[in-house]
Design a protein around this motif. Structure first.
Motif, PDB file in Angstrom:
ATOM      1  N   ARG A   6       0.833  -1.204   0.000  1.00 34.05           N
ATOM      2  CA  ARG A   6       0.000   0.000   0.000  1.00 34.05           C
ATOM      3  C   ARG A   6       0.871   1.258   0.000  1.00 34.05           C
ATOM      4  NH1 ARG A   6      -2.035   3.327   3.910  1.00 34.05           N
ATOM      5  NH2 ARG A   6      -1.094   2.054   5.532  1.00 34.05           N
ATOM      6  N   HIS A   7       1.912   1.251   0.861  1.00 33.71           N
ATOM      7  CA  HIS A   7       2.831   2.394   0.884  1.00 33.71           C
ATOM      8  C   HIS A   7       3.480   2.583  -0.469  1.00 33.71           C
ATOM      9  CE1 HIS A   7       3.108   2.635   5.428  1.00 33.71           C
ATOM     10  NE2 HIS A   7       2.867   3.853   5.014  1.00 33.71           N
ATOM     11  N   ASP A   8       3.881   1.462  -1.048  1.00 34.83           N
ATOM     12  CA  ASP A   8       4.532   1.519  -2.347  1.00 34.83           C
ATOM     13  C   ASP A   8       3.628   2.153  -3.391  1.00 34.83           C
ATOM     14  OD1 ASP A   8       7.061   0.627  -2.007  1.00 34.83           O
ATOM     15  OD2 ASP A   8       6.891  -0.972  -3.483  1.00 34.83           O
ATOM     16  N   ARG A   9       2.381   1.722  -3.395  1.00 32.10           N
ATOM     17  CA  ARG A   9       1.430   2.254  -4.397  1.00 32.10           C
ATOM     18  C   ARG A   9       1.203   3.744  -4.190  1.00 32.10           C
ATOM     19  NH1 ARG A   9      -1.447  -2.358  -3.456  1.00 32.10           N
ATOM     20  NH2 ARG A   9      -2.979  -1.274  -2.162  1.00 32.10           N
ATOM     21  N   GLU A  10       1.001   4.118  -2.912  1.00 31.76           N
ATOM     22  CA  GLU A  10       0.759   5.539  -2.605  1.00 31.76           C
ATOM     23  C   GLU A  10       1.952   6.393  -3.032  1.00 31.76           C
ATOM     24  OE1 GLU A  10      -0.085   5.864   1.550  1.00 31.76           O
ATOM     25  OE2 GLU A  10      -1.995   4.806   1.360  1.00 31.76           O
TER      26      GLU A  10
END
Length: 208
Positions: A6-10
């Protein structure tokens, strides 16, 4: 794991958004790397390492340009020249690519660096500055992994996949150096605004 998808996508989305109005060449390159996720900067480092035929850890302009293009970064020749001259501090026509990658890392507070290094030291059981499958044996429990439980993967395969998180997607050697670990987490860090939250996230992910 702390570097969650999720962090990566954000972060990738944020980087792509910021790219459209960015004029600073270094920041532009940094954002292009971050738009590939946490391992983006490390991936560029690997692309350069592959180019460095004589192992000098220096690149001339031609190699630099080829490394950027091989990694798929969109950068014009003039922009690349401007970038190169910013890094070629002594004007001798080559740049030190470790120095280059350190400059490319998103800035991090000392508090963040400290907690990242605590996590690295916890993983690096032998203390030799490189994390391998052997280091992970007593630290990371593979037996909880669903693919280990259903017999699809061996313990070593689970360890290897775990290490691959921190390794560049282009050249996985099953070894994670201090720099690679820092580069990875500087990517994660770029998507977390608050020091307090970042440190909390690291502590709970690594049980520090």
């Amino acid at each position: 794991m702390a570097g969650t998808a999720r962090h990566d996508r954000e972060m990738a989305m944020q980087a792509k958004k910021n790219l459209s109005n960015c004029t600073d060449p270094i920041e532009k390159l940094r954002l292009q790397c971050l738009s590939r996720g946490s391992a983006g900067i490390k991936g560029l480092g690997r692309a350069f390492r592959i180019m460095d035929d004589d192992g000098s850890k220096n690149l001339d302009f031609k190699e630099f340009l080829k490394g950027l293009h091989d990694y798929g970064l969109v950068i014009g020749k003039e922009e690349a020249e401007a970038l190169f001259s910013q890094f070629d501090k002594n004007g001798n026509g080559t740049i030190d690519f470790d120095e280059f990658l350190v400059t490319l890392r998103p800035p991090m507070s000392n508090a963040r660096k400290d907690v990242i290094m605590q996590a690295f030291r916890k993983l690096d059981k032998t203390g030799d500055g490189i994390v391998t499958i052997e280091d992970l044996r007593g630290v990371y429990n593979a037996k909880h992994h669903p693919k280990y439980q259903n017999g699809e993967w061996t313990e070593d395969q689970v360890f290897r996949i775990f290490l691959d998180n921190f390794d560049s997607p282009y050249d996985k050697d099953g070894q994670v150096t201090k720099d690679e670990f820092l580069n990875y987490y500087s990517g994660v860090s770029a998507s977390v605004d608050s020091d307090v939250y970042f440190i909390l996230m690291m502590r709970s992910a690594w049980k520090l």
